[in-house]
Design a protein around this motif. Sequence first.
Motif, PDB file in Angstrom:
ATOM      1  N   TYR A  45       0.819  -1.215   0.000  1.00  0.00           N
ATOM      2  CA  TYR A  45       0.000   0.000   0.000  1.00  0.00           C
ATOM      3  C   TYR A  45       0.850   1.260   0.000  1.00  0.00           C
ATOM      4  CZ  TYR A  45      -3.496  -3.495   1.026  1.00  0.00           C
ATOM      5  OH  TYR A  45      -4.300  -4.592   0.944  1.00  0.00           O
ATOM      6  N   PRO A  46       1.456   1.588  -1.162  1.00  0.00           N
ATOM      7  CA  PRO A  46       2.315   2.765  -1.220  1.00  0.00           C
ATOM      8  C   PRO A  46       1.501   4.069  -1.187  1.00  0.00           C
ATOM      9  CG  PRO A  46       2.064   1.821  -3.402  1.00  0.00           C
ATOM     10  CD  PRO A  46       1.336   0.917  -2.458  1.00  0.00           C
ATOM     11  N   ALA A  47       2.130   5.143  -0.725  1.00  0.00           N
ATOM     12  CA  ALA A  47       1.528   6.471  -0.843  1.00  0.00           C
ATOM     13  C   ALA A  47       1.845   7.016  -2.234  1.00  0.00           C
ATOM     14  CB  ALA A  47       2.100   7.387   0.229  1.00  0.00           C
ATOM     15  N   LEU A  48       1.063   7.994  -2.685  1.00  0.00           N
ATOM     16  CA  LEU A  48       1.347   8.638  -3.962  1.00  0.00           C
ATOM     17  C   LEU A  48       2.451   9.679  -3.777  1.00  0.00           C
ATOM     18  CD1 LEU A  48      -2.266   9.226  -5.376  1.00  0.00           C
ATOM     19  CD2 LEU A  48      -0.845   7.172  -5.474  1.00  0.00           C
ATOM     20  N   ASP A  49       3.127  10.011  -4.868  1.00  0.00           N
ATOM     21  CA  ASP A  49       4.142  11.064  -4.839  1.00  0.00           C
ATOM     22  C   ASP A  49       3.456  12.389  -5.189  1.00  0.00           C
ATOM     23  OD1 ASP A  49       6.147  12.899  -5.325  1.00  0.00           O
ATOM     24  OD2 ASP A  49       7.471  11.445  -6.297  1.00  0.00           O
ATOM     25  N   PRO A  50       3.325  13.303  -4.210  1.00  0.00           N
ATOM     26  CA  PRO A  50       2.575  14.540  -4.462  1.00  0.00           C
ATOM     27  C   PRO A  50       3.268  15.475  -5.459  1.00  0.00           C
ATOM     28  CG  PRO A  50       3.551  14.559  -2.263  1.00  0.00           C
ATOM     29  CD  PRO A  50       3.813  13.201  -2.836  1.00  0.00           C
ATOM     30  N   SER A  51       4.525  15.213  -5.759  1.00  0.00           N
ATOM     31  CA  SER A  51       5.238  16.098  -6.694  1.00  0.00           C
ATOM     32  C   SER A  51       5.018  15.686  -8.149  1.00  0.00           C
ATOM     33  CB  SER A  51       6.736  16.091  -6.375  1.00  0.00           C
ATOM     34  OG  SER A  51       7.333  14.879  -6.806  1.00  0.00           O
ATOM     35  N   LYS A  52       4.355  14.559  -8.370  1.00  0.00           N
ATOM     36  CA  LYS A  52       4.232  14.013  -9.721  1.00  0.00           C
ATOM     37  C   LYS A  52       2.814  14.144 -10.309  1.00  0.00           C
ATOM     38  CE  LYS A  52       8.447  12.522 -10.081  1.00  0.00           C
ATOM     39  NZ  LYS A  52       8.887  11.294  -9.408  1.00  0.00           N
ATOM     40  N   THR A  53       2.706  13.912 -11.594  1.00  0.00           N
ATOM     41  CA  THR A  53       1.403  13.862 -12.260  1.00  0.00           C
ATOM     42  C   THR A  53       0.678  12.573 -11.876  1.00  0.00           C
ATOM     43  OG1 THR A  53       1.854  15.332 -14.115  1.00  0.00           O
ATOM     44  CG2 THR A  53       0.348  13.512 -14.552  1.00  0.00           C
ATOM     45  N   HIS A  54      -0.619  12.696 -11.652  1.00  0.00           N
ATOM     46  CA  HIS A  54      -1.446  11.548 -11.248  1.00  0.00           C
ATOM     47  C   HIS A  54      -2.522  11.247 -12.289  1.00  0.00           C
ATOM     48  CE1 HIS A  54      -0.734  12.856  -6.746  1.00  0.00           C
ATOM     49  NE2 HIS A  54       0.369  12.458  -7.328  1.00  0.00           N
ATOM     50  N   ILE A  55      -2.910   9.992 -12.349  1.00  0.00           N
ATOM     51  CA  ILE A  55      -4.170   9.623 -12.996  1.00  0.00           C
ATOM     52  C   ILE A  55      -5.165   9.352 -11.877  1.00  0.00           C
ATOM     53  CG2 ILE A  55      -5.352   7.877 -14.395  1.00  0.00           C
ATOM     54  CD1 ILE A  55      -2.636   7.385 -15.789  1.00  0.00           C
ATOM     55  N   VAL A  56      -6.352   9.951 -11.962  1.00  0.00           N
ATOM     56  CA  VAL A  56      -7.390   9.724 -10.961  1.00  0.00           C
ATOM     57  C   VAL A  56      -8.551   9.019 -11.644  1.00  0.00           C
ATOM     58  CG1 VAL A  56      -8.935  10.775  -9.274  1.00  0.00           C
ATOM     59  CG2 VAL A  56      -6.710  11.833  -9.752  1.00  0.00           C
ATOM     60  N   LEU A  57      -8.858   7.816 -11.177  1.00  0.00           N
ATOM     61  CA  LEU A  57      -9.964   7.044 -11.740  1.00  0.00           C
ATOM     62  C   LEU A  57     -11.115   7.049 -10.744  1.00  0.00           C
ATOM     63  CD1 LEU A  57      -7.853   4.015 -13.054  1.00  0.00           C
ATOM     64  CD2 LEU A  57      -8.654   6.000 -14.372  1.00  0.00           C
ATOM     65  N   VAL A  58     -12.222   7.643 -11.149  1.00  0.00           N
ATOM     66  CA  VAL A  58     -13.385   7.735 -10.268  1.00  0.00           C
ATOM     67  C   VAL A  58     -14.307   6.560 -10.578  1.00  0.00           C
ATOM     68  CG1 VAL A  58     -15.338   9.165  -9.552  1.00  0.00           C
ATOM     69  CG2 VAL A  58     -13.159  10.253 -10.190  1.00  0.00           C
ATOM     70  N   ASN A  59     -14.414   5.629  -9.644  1.00  0.00           N
ATOM     71  CA  ASN A  59     -15.319   4.480  -9.758  1.00  0.00           C
ATOM     72  C   ASN A  59     -15.090   3.599 -10.994  1.00  0.00           C
ATOM     73  OD1 ASN A  59     -17.912   6.816  -8.800  1.00  0.00           O
ATOM     74  ND2 ASN A  59     -16.459   5.766  -7.475  1.00  0.00           N
ATOM     75  N   PRO A  60     -13.851   3.233 -11.273  1.00  0.00           N
ATOM     76  CA  PRO A  60     -13.634   2.305 -12.391  1.00  0.00           C
ATOM     77  C   PRO A  60     -14.219   0.940 -12.032  1.00  0.00           C
ATOM     78  CG  PRO A  60     -11.622   2.486 -11.123  1.00  0.00           C
ATOM     79  CD  PRO A  60     -12.598   3.489 -10.531  1.00  0.00           C
ATOM     80  N   SER A  61     -14.812   0.239 -13.024  1.00  0.00           N
ATOM     81  CA  SER A  61     -15.542  -0.983 -12.666  1.00  0.00           C
ATOM     82  C   SER A  61     -15.026  -2.245 -13.352  1.00  0.00           C
ATOM     83  CB  SER A  61     -17.029  -0.800 -13.000  1.00  0.00           C
ATOM     84  OG  SER A  61     -17.193  -0.679 -14.397  1.00  0.00           O
ATOM     85  N   ASN A  62     -14.072  -2.102 -14.270  1.00  0.00           N
ATOM     86  CA  ASN A  62     -13.659  -3.274 -15.041  1.00  0.00           C
ATOM     87  C   ASN A  62     -12.184  -3.587 -14.805  1.00  0.00           C
ATOM     88  OD1 ASN A  62     -12.405  -4.480 -17.579  1.00  0.00           O
ATOM     89  ND2 ASN A  62     -14.574  -4.854 -17.931  1.00  0.00           N
ATOM     90  N   SER A  63     -11.909  -4.816 -14.355  1.00  0.00           N
ATOM     91  CA  SER A  63     -10.531  -5.165 -13.974  1.00  0.00           C
ATOM     92  C   SER A  63      -9.595  -5.200 -15.179  1.00  0.00           C
ATOM     93  CB  SER A  63     -10.512  -6.500 -13.232  1.00  0.00           C
ATOM     94  OG  SER A  63     -11.214  -7.478 -13.959  1.00  0.00           O
ATOM     95  N   GLY A  64     -10.079  -5.685 -16.315  1.00  0.00           N
ATOM     96  CA  GLY A  64      -9.242  -5.697 -17.515  1.00  0.00           C
ATOM     97  C   GLY A  64      -8.877  -4.278 -17.941  1.00  0.00           C
ATOM     98  N   ASN A  65      -9.871  -3.390 -17.921  1.00  0.00           N
ATOM     99  CA  ASN A  65      -9.606  -1.986 -18.259  1.00  0.00           C
ATOM    100  C   ASN A  65      -8.568  -1.372 -17.325  1.00  0.00           C
ATOM    101  OD1 ASN A  65     -11.396  -1.944 -20.360  1.00  0.00           O
ATOM    102  ND2 ASN A  65     -13.014  -0.834 -19.268  1.00  0.00           N
ATOM    103  N   LEU A  66      -8.712  -1.636 -16.022  1.00  0.00           N
ATOM    104  CA  LEU A  66      -7.761  -1.065 -15.067  1.00  0.00           C
ATOM    105  C   LEU A  66      -6.353  -1.565 -15.365  1.00  0.00           C
ATOM    106  CD1 LEU A  66      -7.033   0.632 -12.625  1.00  0.00           C
ATOM    107  CD2 LEU A  66      -7.701  -1.277 -11.140  1.00  0.00           C
ATOM    108  N   GLY A  67      -6.221  -2.857 -15.658  1.00  0.00           N
ATOM    109  CA  GLY A  67      -4.906  -3.404 -15.989  1.00  0.00           C
ATOM    110  C   GLY A  67      -4.302  -2.716 -17.208  1.00  0.00           C
ATOM    111  N   THR A  68      -5.118  -2.538 -18.247  1.00  0.00           N
ATOM    112  CA  THR A  68      -4.640  -1.876 -19.469  1.00  0.00           C
ATOM    113  C   THR A  68      -4.217  -0.434 -19.168  1.00  0.00           C
ATOM    114  OG1 THR A  68      -6.149  -3.231 -20.773  1.00  0.00           O
ATOM    115  CG2 THR A  68      -5.255  -1.285 -21.850  1.00  0.00           C
ATOM    116  N   ILE A  69      -4.968   0.242 -18.327  1.00  0.00           N
ATOM    117  CA  ILE A  69      -4.622   1.622 -17.955  1.00  0.00           C
ATOM    118  C   ILE A  69      -3.282   1.653 -17.219  1.00  0.00           C
ATOM    119  CG2 ILE A  69      -5.285   3.531 -16.407  1.00  0.00           C
ATOM    120  CD1 ILE A  69      -8.248   2.838 -17.179  1.00  0.00           C
ATOM    121  N   LEU A  70      -3.057   0.708 -16.315  1.00  0.00           N
ATOM    122  CA  LEU A  70      -1.804   0.680 -15.556  1.00  0.00           C
ATOM    123  C   LEU A  70      -0.613   0.483 -16.492  1.00  0.00           C
ATOM    124  CD1 LEU A  70      -2.780  -1.419 -12.394  1.00  0.00           C
ATOM    125  CD2 LEU A  70      -2.855   1.057 -12.714  1.00  0.00           C
TER     126      LEU A  70
END
Lengths: 261, 261
Positions: A105-130
Amino acid sequence: MEKNNKGNYKNQVGQSASGSIKTYKKDSEVSYALGAAPTFELLKKYPQQTRRVFVHSDWERGAASEELFRICRNLGIEPEERNKAFSVLSQKENCFVIGEFEKFYPALDPSKTHIVLVNPSNSGNLGTILRTALGFGIYDIAIIRPGVDVFDPKTVRASMGAVFSLRVKYFDSFDEYLTGSDCGMEGRSFYPFMLKATMELGSAPLAQRCSLIFGNEATGLPDSFLNVGESVIIRHSNEIDSLNLPMAVGIALYEWKRSNR
Amino acid sequence: MEKNNKGNYKNQVGQSASGSIKTYKKDSEVSYALGAAPTFELLKKYPQQTRRVFVHSDWERGAASEELFRICRNLGIEPEERNKAFSVLSQKENCFVIGEFEKFYPALDPSKTHIVLVNPSNSGNLGTILRTALGFGIYDIAIIRPGVDVFDPKTVRASMGAVFSLRVKYFDSFDEYLTGSDCGMEGRSFYPFMLKATMELGSAPLAQRCSLIFGNEATGLPDSFLNVGESVIIRHSNEIDSLNLPMAVGIALYEWKRSNR
């Protein structure tokens, strides 16, 4: 080195069961990297979190298996030849290696650009995004609950092990993300991607340090995000309802990278 | 209108079987649009090719079903309530409408930009590519054999019906595509997307009338394509092997669209 009748190296592979193997559940302490490629990533990035490595008796032994056994030996892990693990954990036919790991459970790096996913529902999609995020050098992913489980073996597999190179963190609400220490709100730009947005992607450069925000696959972002930073639309023809979620993220990352060369 | 005990409209839905229903095979004369959205697309774009429409008894009747029945009535098609069709044809649970259609074989428009897929192997990927192509206003897709079947119901479904708005044509070889009347080679630019390419996507505009060429998911394009037109790479970090195929196509289309505003 003694070979058994399948050409396997008996003295490299444990034949004894080291404990039970259970179907993955969201609240399990451990999860599984299904396949050789993600297991290598696991061993490279999170060696201390790796508990067990299973190999299938049908796995063709060669350079890859030698390498796996070498890495495991160095870590004091004895790979177990245990076909049962595969029938329990994997639906895919072409899976011959499984790495079991404690979740992290790492923390995010506040100095970097983030992707924020609000309520993603599909595991395959999440994997592809990562996987795509890693490809464009973005390492920090915030997921606003409810959201699909990043440790679901389907996600780990679809990410091709990218999950082990990224910082992924869950938040109960967008506000919790925004106001916490992971975000670094000061000086950060926010770009919610919405069909109702007015700024077209590509019409102005994206800030180097920003949060690229995407909604659920079926419903997109709620209208309230029109008040968050500067909303952006990826223009497409009216012959489709929307681009699919990983596609929208990938195109946004490409444009972000282009803006910040 | 008389309703049966499930709230269905008896006189709109045929209860009698109109013929056999067989699992889809590549050499079948017909294929299937699984789901309401792709079936609506089918009825809109290829009404004459539509043979039968099946609805499931569990389909909640309302505005959508009324609309479907209205369109079918106008075309002289009687929708059949036949749950067997769903158990035979669909693995997904949320499929309540199926449209059966005769396959169609349009020629490509030689005056337009094409996507050329060399040996694509995954039906879900092909569907996503078709949907994205339609989103960026590209209507012509050449597939170089061997390649996954565009009429596989998994492809049709993943395309969300986009296949009914596009011209998709198979060729036995890239040469056959290049030298035939579909291509319109004269004055057309060719961009093979390859990891070995030297021109980076975005560094120069893409021609308005071109062929964007992509290889197989696992192996990419053969080196021989380095001699075809101007090869292009989508730059990504060395932490991933490659972007996935639909992602590469989507990003290329975005950039093509940007070049030709």
